[in-house]
Design a protein around this motif. Sequence first.
Motif, PDB file in Angstrom:
ATOM      1  N   UNK A 116       0.840  -1.195   0.000  1.00  0.00           N
ATOM      2  CA  UNK A 116       0.000   0.000   0.000  1.00  0.00           C
ATOM      3  C   UNK A 116       0.876   1.247   0.000  1.00  0.00           C
ATOM      4  N   UNK A 117       1.866   1.256   0.896  1.00  0.00           N
ATOM      5  CA  UNK A 117       2.738   2.416   1.042  1.00  0.00           C
ATOM      6  C   UNK A 117       3.969   2.356   0.148  1.00  0.00           C
ATOM      7  N   UNK A 118       4.793   1.341   0.367  1.00  0.00           N
ATOM      8  CA  UNK A 118       6.071   1.306  -0.345  1.00  0.00           C
ATOM      9  C   UNK A 118       6.677  -0.083  -0.353  1.00  0.00           C
ATOM     10  N   UNK A 119       7.645  -0.258  -1.241  1.00  0.00           N
ATOM     11  CA  UNK A 119       8.539  -1.400  -1.184  1.00  0.00           C
ATOM     12  C   UNK A 119       9.950  -0.853  -1.025  1.00  0.00           C
ATOM     13  N   UNK A 120      10.779  -1.586  -0.277  1.00  0.00           N
ATOM     14  CA  UNK A 120      12.159  -1.164  -0.061  1.00  0.00           C
ATOM     15  C   UNK A 120      13.086  -2.353  -0.264  1.00  0.00           C
ATOM     16  N   UNK A 121      14.178  -2.113  -0.960  1.00  0.00           N
ATOM     17  CA  UNK A 121      15.285  -3.062  -0.968  1.00  0.00           C
ATOM     18  C   UNK A 121      16.340  -2.467  -0.049  1.00  0.00           C
ATOM     19  N   UNK A 147      16.970   1.237  -1.768  1.00  0.00           N
ATOM     20  CA  UNK A 147      16.067   2.071  -2.563  1.00  0.00           C
ATOM     21  C   UNK A 147      14.641   1.886  -2.055  1.00  0.00           C
ATOM     22  N   UNK A 148      13.911   2.987  -1.998  1.00  0.00           N
ATOM     23  CA  UNK A 148      12.500   2.973  -1.627  1.00  0.00           C
ATOM     24  C   UNK A 148      11.663   3.385  -2.830  1.00  0.00           C
ATOM     25  N   UNK A 149      10.641   2.598  -3.160  1.00  0.00           N
ATOM     26  CA  UNK A 149       9.686   2.949  -4.215  1.00  0.00           C
ATOM     27  C   UNK A 149       8.317   3.024  -3.555  1.00  0.00           C
ATOM     28  N   UNK A 174       4.358   7.018  -8.959  1.00  0.00           N
ATOM     29  CA  UNK A 174       5.242   6.348  -8.013  1.00  0.00           C
ATOM     30  C   UNK A 174       6.504   7.187  -7.853  1.00  0.00           C
ATOM     31  N   UNK A 175       7.183   7.000  -6.739  1.00  0.00           N
ATOM     32  CA  UNK A 175       8.367   7.785  -6.441  1.00  0.00           C
ATOM     33  C   UNK A 175       9.506   6.856  -6.048  1.00  0.00           C
ATOM     34  N   UNK A 176      10.689   7.173  -6.529  1.00  0.00           N
ATOM     35  CA  UNK A 176      11.892   6.401  -6.207  1.00  0.00           C
ATOM     36  C   UNK A 176      12.817   7.295  -5.390  1.00  0.00           C
ATOM     37  N   UNK A 177      13.237   6.819  -4.227  1.00  0.00           N
ATOM     38  CA  UNK A 177      14.119   7.598  -3.359  1.00  0.00           C
ATOM     39  C   UNK A 177      15.234   6.711  -2.823  1.00  0.00           C
ATOM     40  N   UNK A 178      16.418   7.292  -2.669  1.00  0.00           N
ATOM     41  CA  UNK A 178      17.566   6.562  -2.135  1.00  0.00           C
ATOM     42  C   UNK A 178      17.475   6.436  -0.619  1.00  0.00           C
ATOM     43  N   UNK A 179      18.029   5.337  -0.116  1.00  0.00           N
ATOM     44  CA  UNK A 179      18.200   5.145   1.320  1.00  0.00           C
ATOM     45  C   UNK A 179      19.700   5.130   1.593  1.00  0.00           C
ATOM     46  N   UNK A 180      20.218   6.226   2.108  1.00  0.00           N
ATOM     47  CA  UNK A 180      21.630   6.346   2.456  1.00  0.00           C
ATOM     48  C   UNK A 180      22.546   5.972   1.292  1.00  0.00           C
ATOM     49  N   UNK A 181      22.423   6.710   0.187  1.00  0.00           N
ATOM     50  CA  UNK A 181      23.292   6.485  -0.963  1.00  0.00           C
ATOM     51  C   UNK A 181      24.719   6.952  -0.703  1.00  0.00           C
ATOM     52  N   UNK A 201       7.693   1.565 -15.052  1.00  0.00           N
ATOM     53  CA  UNK A 201       8.150   0.302 -14.478  1.00  0.00           C
ATOM     54  C   UNK A 201       9.580   0.498 -13.988  1.00  0.00           C
ATOM     55  N   UNK A 202       9.800   0.245 -12.709  1.00  0.00           N
ATOM     56  CA  UNK A 202      11.131   0.399 -12.107  1.00  0.00           C
ATOM     57  C   UNK A 202      11.713  -0.991 -11.869  1.00  0.00           C
ATOM     58  N   UNK A 203      12.911  -1.212 -12.395  1.00  0.00           N
ATOM     59  CA  UNK A 203      13.559  -2.523 -12.270  1.00  0.00           C
ATOM     60  C   UNK A 203      14.896  -2.363 -11.559  1.00  0.00           C
ATOM     61  N   UNK A 204      15.083  -3.126 -10.496  1.00  0.00           N
ATOM     62  CA  UNK A 204      16.309  -3.107  -9.712  1.00  0.00           C
ATOM     63  C   UNK A 204      17.034  -4.438  -9.919  1.00  0.00           C
ATOM     64  N   UNK A 205      18.242  -4.370 -10.442  1.00  0.00           N
ATOM     65  CA  UNK A 205      18.993  -5.581 -10.806  1.00  0.00           C
ATOM     66  C   UNK A 205      20.313  -5.594 -10.047  1.00  0.00           C
ATOM     67  N   UNK A 206      20.684  -6.775  -9.540  1.00  0.00           N
ATOM     68  CA  UNK A 206      21.957  -6.897  -8.835  1.00  0.00           C
ATOM     69  C   UNK A 206      22.549  -8.287  -9.037  1.00  0.00           C
ATOM     70  N   UNK A 207      23.875  -8.345  -9.108  1.00  0.00           N
ATOM     71  CA  UNK A 207      24.570  -9.637  -9.165  1.00  0.00           C
ATOM     72  C   UNK A 207      24.601 -10.309  -7.799  1.00  0.00           C
ATOM     73  N   UNK A 208      24.373  -9.508  -6.741  1.00  0.00           N
ATOM     74  CA  UNK A 208      24.509 -10.054  -5.393  1.00  0.00           C
ATOM     75  C   UNK A 208      23.551  -9.344  -4.436  1.00  0.00           C
ATOM     76  N   UNK A 209      22.499 -10.050  -4.063  1.00  0.00           N
ATOM     77  CA  UNK A 209      21.554  -9.537  -3.074  1.00  0.00           C
ATOM     78  C   UNK A 209      21.800 -10.147  -1.694  1.00  0.00           C
ATOM     79  N   UNK A 210      22.968 -10.701  -1.469  1.00  0.00           N
ATOM     80  CA  UNK A 210      23.254 -11.346  -0.186  1.00  0.00           C
ATOM     81  C   UNK A 210      23.080 -10.340   0.954  1.00  0.00           C
TER      82      UNK A 210
END
Length: 256
Positions: A116-121, A147-149, A174-181, A201-210
């Motif tokens: 409802x509010x946001x998703x965060x990685x 990142x917060x969307x 929708x809004x995209x904002x950094x978390x401590x960049x 459409x916002x796509x976040x891609x990473x080789x390592x989400x560990x």
Amino acid sequence: MKSFVVVHRPDPQSEQLAIYLKEKLSCSLAWDEENPEICFTIGGDGTFIYAVKKYCEKLNTVSFVGIHSGTLGFFTDYLNSEIDELIQDVLNKDGKIVESQLLEVTIDQKEKVYAINEMRVENSIRTQILDIYINDEKLETYRGTGICVCTQLGSTAYNRSVQGAIIQEGLPVIQVAEIAGIHHREFQSLGSPIVLKEDSVVRLVSDNFEGALLCTDSNSQKLDGKSEVVCQLSNRSVRMMRYRHVSYLERLKTLF
């Protein structure tokens, strides 16, 4: 006869209000926990979000009314002291439904979750590196905590704490904002929130989400072994039943 249910915070005051509301409305409405047409929430914004998640598969048939007995009540229209006024409004007014789209989050093109509010990685263990794409066009490679969307509704929630913009109601964006960049001479990213139109459409891609977590409102799950998170406005909406007008600025002033 319309059907209803009450979802409340697990505290004595909210429980008593729920019992009272059920008793007063049962003469005109039918109690139905499985398929309610109206869901009354008693608590704060957390209770409201919990109720929406509980009936997430039935959002096209249920609408929500919030009574504030908690800490924050941005989603609520009535104070706990106004319970009798709410009862009279429900029994004597038709009400107006206001809809707000949920955020749809897809993990590795398979699993879908909603917010409802946001998703965060977020990654509190190590620097998270993310390639950020908007409509399949690369914006940047980001380094930082995450990142917060957020949706328009969520712009006043976590997004506000990371210096994101507050978005007026009625704007399907929708809004995209950094978390401590991380920003220094070696690494730079946009550094400012960006507001995107409704079909983005916002796509976040990473080789390592560990060590990273995917947070959708108050829920979280590990992203270890994943490679992609995609966010967009959903065709699912939360329907809020308004029996009286509360201005957006009045709601906003409850936050400070």
